[in-house]
Each structure stands twice: as structure tokens, then as C-alpha cells.
Design a protein around this motif. Structure first.
Motif, mmCIF file in Angstrom:
data_model
loop_
_atom_site.group_PDB
_atom_site.id
_atom_site.type_symbol
_atom_site.label_atom_id
_atom_site.label_comp_id
_atom_site.label_asym_id
_atom_site.label_seq_id
_atom_site.Cartn_x
_atom_site.Cartn_y
_atom_site.Cartn_z
ATOM 1 N N THR A 57 9.998 0.914 -20.641
ATOM 2 C CA THR A 57 9.171 1.034 -19.448
ATOM 3 C C THR A 57 7.791 0.431 -19.676
ATOM 4 N N GLN A 58 7.178 0.066 -18.576
ATOM 5 C CA GLN A 58 5.842 -0.505 -18.552
ATOM 6 C C GLN A 58 5.071 0.170 -17.424
ATOM 7 N N PRO A 59 3.753 0.077 -17.431
ATOM 8 C CA PRO A 59 2.999 0.612 -16.290
ATOM 9 C C PRO A 59 3.411 -0.110 -15.008
ATOM 10 N N GLY A 60 3.401 0.611 -13.924
ATOM 11 C CA GLY A 60 3.808 0.045 -12.641
ATOM 12 C C GLY A 60 2.622 -0.226 -11.734
ATOM 13 N N ILE A 61 2.792 -1.219 -10.884
ATOM 14 C CA ILE A 61 1.803 -1.544 -9.858
ATOM 15 C C ILE A 61 2.471 -1.287 -8.512
ATOM 16 N N PHE A 62 1.838 -0.428 -7.712
ATOM 17 C CA PHE A 62 2.416 -0.048 -6.427
ATOM 18 C C PHE A 62 1.414 -0.313 -5.316
ATOM 19 N N GLN A 63 1.796 -1.157 -4.380
ATOM 20 C CA GLN A 63 0.943 -1.542 -3.276
ATOM 21 C C GLN A 63 1.443 -0.866 -2.003
ATOM 22 N N MET A 64 0.528 -0.200 -1.321
ATOM 23 C CA MET A 64 0.881 0.486 -0.075
ATOM 24 C C MET A 64 0.296 -0.273 1.106
ATOM 25 N N VAL A 65 1.157 -0.649 2.032
ATOM 26 C CA VAL A 65 0.734 -1.261 3.287
ATOM 27 C C VAL A 65 1.266 -0.326 4.376
ATOM 28 N N VAL A 66 0.641 0.833 4.431
ATOM 29 C CA VAL A 66 1.077 1.893 5.346
ATOM 30 C C VAL A 66 -0.111 2.329 6.199
ATOM 31 N N PRO A 67 0.151 2.957 7.348
ATOM 32 C CA PRO A 67 -0.955 3.447 8.181
ATOM 33 C C PRO A 67 -1.819 4.461 7.431
ATOM 34 N N ALA A 68 -3.112 4.463 7.734
ATOM 35 C CA ALA A 68 -4.065 5.350 7.048
ATOM 36 C C ALA A 68 -3.617 6.808 7.077
#
Length: 149
Positions: free
Chosen positions: A67-78
């Protein structure tokens, strides 16, 4: 590089396509699995996850089977950012990075960054504009957060 993108509407889908063009592997998640499947079939994401848990697992898995650190991008309503972060936190761990590409209030972002820092998770507030034209022209990114992420 591999990222998990939560939210595959017009903005998220366009962002994914630009990242893929740059050689970034993008795994997508959308509550509406049929729409996520369409994005995959159209070549707008490299793969789909049907749950946040499976998204975290696939993003954190590297080519060596560890495993490695993950990058998670959220493009969701506030109004769904907090709920989405809480769900992510069930599976994230120290070293991971969570990026909010929505229009969250900066005061809320500061609180989230402080909360996540205590868990060793970096939080970036990255308001994004460009709409559907961002796919061709690029996006305006207003980034706030620590400089190590």
C-alpha cells in the motif's frame, strides 16, 4: 500517480479526462453507479469503484502489491463534503491526502484541516472553477492548505 475522484458530474468528469491526458491514473466513484459505468465506458476514468471503501483500497494499492498513501479528490456539493469526508475517514490512514474541489466556506475548511491533521491526513481546500470549458481550457484552482501535500 493514482488518484481517487469522488464525484463524476461534468466538472469531475472533465477533471478526470485532463488528469488522464497527463498520465495520471484516475479511479472514479459516483453514488449513481450507472453514470459511473458510463464514464468508464466512455474512457473518462481508468476504473470505477462501487463504494468509497473499494475506491480507497484500489487507490492505495501500488504495483508492488503493497500500500501507498492515497490521494482523494472530492468534486461534490458543499453540503455533502462533511459526510463524504466522514465516510472516507473510515478507510483512510496516516499519509493520505484529501482535496475538496468544491465551494466550501474557508472557515469550515480550516476546521477540517485541523481535524484531519490530528489523524496524519492532509486536507487541501481547492476551490475549482472553469465549468464545462475547463476540459479544454483548464481549471482555475484556488488552493489553500499545507505545503507538503
Amino acid at each position: 500517480m493514482k488518484v481517487g475522484l469522488i464525484g463524476l458530474g461534468r466538472m469531475g468528469e472533465g477533471m478526470s479526462r485532463r488528469m488522464m491526458k497527463a498520465g495520471i491514473e484516475v479511479w472514479g466513484y459516483r453514488r449513481n453507479c450507472e453514470k459511473a459505468q458510463e464514464a468508464y465506458e466512455n474512457g473518462y476514468i481508468n476504473g470505477i469503484a462501487t463504494t468509497i471503501q473499494s475506491l480507497v483500497q484500489v487507490v492505495k494499492q501500488n504495483n508492488k502489491g503493497t500500500t501507498q498513501p492515497g490521494i482523494f479528490q472530492m468534486v461534490v456539493p458543499a453540503e455533502t463534503v462533511e459526510e463524504t469526508i466522514n465516510e472516507l475517514l473510515r478507510f483512510c490512514s496516516e499519509g493520505d491526502i484529501i482535496i475538496d474541489h468544491g465551494n466550501s466556506n474557508f472557515k469550515d475548511s480550516r476546521k477540517r484541516a485541523e481535524r484531519l491533521a490530528k489523524l496524519g491526513i492532509q486536507y487541501i481546500d481547492c476551490g475549482t472553477s472553469g465549468g464545462v470549458y475547463g476540459l479544454d481550457r483548464g481549471y482555475c484552482l484556488m488552493v489553500g492548505g499545507g505545503n507538503t501535500a
